[in-house]
Enzyme design. Structure first.
Site, PDB file in Angstrom:
ATOM      1  CB  THR A 114      -0.728  -0.005   1.137  1.00  0.00           C
ATOM      2  OG1 THR A 114      -1.353  -0.872   1.218  1.00  0.00           O
ATOM      3  CG2 THR A 114      -1.705   1.302   1.392  1.00  0.00           C
ATOM      4  CG  PHE A 133       0.605   4.041   3.830  1.00  0.00           C
ATOM      5  CD1 PHE A 133      -0.868   4.342   4.509  1.00  0.00           C
ATOM      6  CD2 PHE A 133       0.680   2.616   3.649  1.00  0.00           C
ATOM      7  CE1 PHE A 133      -1.063   3.244   4.987  1.00  0.00           C
ATOM      8  CE2 PHE A 133       0.651   1.926   3.983  1.00  0.00           C
ATOM      9  CZ  PHE A 133      -1.007   2.040   4.820  1.00  0.00           C
TER      10      PHE A 133
END
Ligand code: PEP
Ligand code: MN
Length: 671
Positions: free
Chosen positions: A179, A181
């Site tokens: 992911t 961020f």
């Protein structure tokens, strides 16, 4: 040294927390305090109204894709992107300490996490799967409400913070789960050479080619567009804002591109300039984390945990549960065969056909990457040969097995449908390599075989099997292929039978097969070693075979034709495997009696070996003019044997008499 109050969506311990600590805690001494928010909107609010110094917000995931609502938030709030970080999402199964997977009746997690871990839970149908809003939040709930039987799916940080046990690691099927961020703040970075990345948003007029023309400005200025995302403008159907991330090497290129771009774009907004985050590093590694109100570690508990791991019992399925026994080999036994190396497509296919025709083997082996003692020999064709095995599998139905030594080998094999991987003798001795291979296979359904290491080291062998087991692979098999020794012997690698016997004692339910090819190095000795392996109760063989053994590119002298293999196997005495479960009482007695015969044979050989050493000691004593009788030494032996006998449940008189007789014989030999 600074304290950063970072707003995240979710609770402490979530992946957002890992990202925040990673990014803001990267400066030594800086501490990160988490401001928990229920929604991403609240995260932006908290940063805007100064409740938090900055925020951390997921923007895209390699599996789930872009998180569009968060792009919209970038437009809505007047906040700046000041940095980015990538976190590998590794889902672990967490529960209150002291529990194991069978104790867990329910798991609660976010639907996305459950989806990513579906294959894992398919293996545990007794666990009821329930959707919940927040993954780390469940970990917190388990701790706060002391809920046993319930498990959460979260990262390592949640386990640390909420003092939960990690029952299994890496539940996700797809390991390429990262992911990205964004770090967001009220104040923007000023453009400087320190930064090489920007995120911008803009609209263009609805005329044809306007978007392509606008973007070509970046190309002209050597700017690399890393991401283009169209975001619907809320309330204006079919109108989109274009979000672009870009990278540059020379900051003046970016300045120039922006100057040219401004007149072309409508509503241009630069969300921020920042430094590109590191990718592809092991982002699960823990960083120093400061957790308030953590108890000092209880040394007793640390010891107990370490011991639990050391004694970690490996519960593995019988091999017949995942490999189909061959038609013409007793079904208690597994036979794997194939050439040392995959040499040509023709050789691979022809050997497989002829092995399949014997009906003796379930699995086909062929070396794709060959470990060679000295450089310069044939080191295998590598990935080019994997499709040959795929063909052989399609044609013959045999399962395919390949030796792997690196993460890349594992990936290549998995891509080509290889069913079983094995770790070779040269690799088993290196825990770094074994761990790398295990990690690459984590979460897959592949079978794994671990050869004994080159050195006669049982712990190293078991340790390697444990590393594989601990990433969740339980289709495991040990291979005994003998050990390198300094002494000359008729074997290429000394079988040192005591080691596989101890292996069996330590891991009673682990399938263990013998590799007579690499033990003997000579085809004439194969049968002798294979018989011995059956006699001590091994579960089968991996034996090299080749359509033209004498002209094999590697290990020519130990290979046999598939037909010669069949004949050799036919001539063996196939005892019921020692410890094999049988439900028929008469065959049970036979099984036990032949186990006694085998153990007695082993016992006699050990006695003979002992007397040989006694003889050598005799020579030494004579040479050094020592007495044959050494009372202190004898007393010491007797004491130690009695103590060991006591531990093993053998009676004192029996042990005393036995060793008195042995001693008598030893003395007479020496005299
Ligand atoms: C092989 O099986 O071809 C091989 C290289 O074996 P080992 O790792 O036992 O030397
Ligand atoms: Mn070989």
């Amino acid at each position: 040294m600074a304290t950063h109050k970072i707003a995240i969506q979710g609770v402490a311990g979530a992946f957002h927390d890992i990202a925040a600590r990673r990014y803001f805690g990267a400066t030594k001494g800086d501490t990160v305090e988490i401001v928990e928010c229920e929604t991403f909107d609240q995260v932006c609010e908290a940063v805007t109204n100064n409740t938090a110094t900055a925020g951390m917000m997921a923007i895209e995931n390699t599996i789930a894709g872009s998180i569009l609502p968060n792009y919209a938030l970038l437009q809505t709030y007047n906040l700046s992107v000041i940095g980015e970080t990538y976190v590998r999402i590794q889902h672990n199964l967490l529960a209150l300490p002291g529990q194991t997977i069978p104790d867990i009746h329910t798991v609660q997690a976010h639907p996305m996490a459950l989806l990513q871990c579906r294959d894992f839970f398919a293996k545990y149908p007794h666990i009821h799967v329930e959707e919940a809003f927040d993954t780390a939040g469940i970990a917190k709930k388990i701790r706060n409400e002391n809920l046993s039987g319930l498990a959460a799916i979260a990262g390592y940080l949640a386990a640390d913070l909420y003092k939960l046990d990690t029952l299994a690691e890496g539940l996700e099927s797809n390991k390429q789960n990262f992911t990205r961020f964004l770090a967001i703040s009220r104040t923007a970075n000023h453009l400087s050479r320190e930064y090489n990345k920007a995120s911008i948003g803009f609209r263009v007029s609805h005329t044809s080619g306007s978007l392509a023309d606008a973007l070509s400005i970046f190309k002209r200025n050597h700017i690399n567009l890393t991401k283009i995302q169209s975001i619907p403008v809320i309330g204006v159907p079919y109108e989109y804002t274009i979000h672009v991330d870009m990278l540059w090497e020379d900051v003046s290129d970016f300045e120039q591109a922006l100057r040219e771009f401004k007149p072309e774009a409508l509503e241009l907004k630069v969300y921020g300039v920042y430094k590109e985050g590191e990718k592809n590093i092991d982002l699960t590694t823990k960083h120093t984390i400061s957790v308030t109100e953590q108890d000092p570690e209880d040394p007793q508990e640390v010891l107990a945990t370490a011991k639990k791991h050391a004694d970690g019992e490996m519960v593995v399925p019988e091999w017949q549960k995942w490999i189909k026994p061959a038609q013409k080999t007793p079904k208690e036994y597994l036979v794997i065969s194939g050439p040392c190396s995959a040499e040509t497509e023709e050789q691979v296919l022809e050997t497989a056909r002829r092995i399949a025709a014997t009906g003796k083997a379930s699995v086909y082996r062929a070396g794709i990457w060959k470990p060679r003692t000295r450089a310069g020999g044939f080191e295998g064709h590598g990935i080019k040969a994997l499709p040959w095995l795929q063909k052989a599998k399609e044609e013959t139905g045999l399962m395919m097995a390949v030796e792997v030594a690196t993460a890349q080998h594992v990936e290549d094999c998995l891509k080509h449908g290889i069913d079983i991987l094995w770790i070779g003798a040269r690799t088993t001795g290196n825990p770094f390599s074994v761990q790398e291979i295990a990690d690459a296979a984590r979460g897959t359904d592949v079978g794994m075989m671990v050869k004994n290491p080159i050195s006669p080291d049982l712990e190293l062998w078991i340790g390697a099997m444990e590393r594989v087991y601990r990433v969740g692979i339980n289709k495991l098999i040990g291979i005994h292929r003998g050990f390198s020794t300094h002494e000359k012997s008729k074997f290429r690698n000394n079988p040192t039978w005591a080691i596989p016997m101890q292996f069996r004692e330590r891991l009673p339910n682990m399938p263990l097969i013998n590799d007579p090819s690499h033990i003997t190095g000579k085809r004439a000795l194969l049968a002798e070693v294979a018989q011995k392996a059956l006699d001590i109760g091994m579960n089968g063989f991996i034996i090299e075979s080749h359509i033209d053994p004498d002209n094999a590119w590697t290990d020519a002298s130990q290979q046999v034709t598939p037909e010669a293999l069949r004949d050799m196997l036919d001539a063996l005495v196939w005892q019921p495997a020692y410890g094999a479960v049988t439900h028929d009482d008469t065959s049970k007695l036979d099984t036990l009696r032949s186990a006694i015969d085998r153990l007695d044979a082993e016992f006699m050989e050990l006695l003979a070996a002992r007397m040989n050493i006694v003889r050598e000691i005799g020579e030494y004593k004579k040479h050094n003019k020592m007495d044959v009788l050494q009372p202190a030494r004898w007393e010491d032996i007797m004491q130690k044997r009695l103590a060991q006998g006591g531990k093993l449940g053998l009676g004192d008189t029996f042990v005393k008499d036995l060793f008195a007789d042995i001693h008598k014989e030893s003395v007479s030999i020496q005299q």
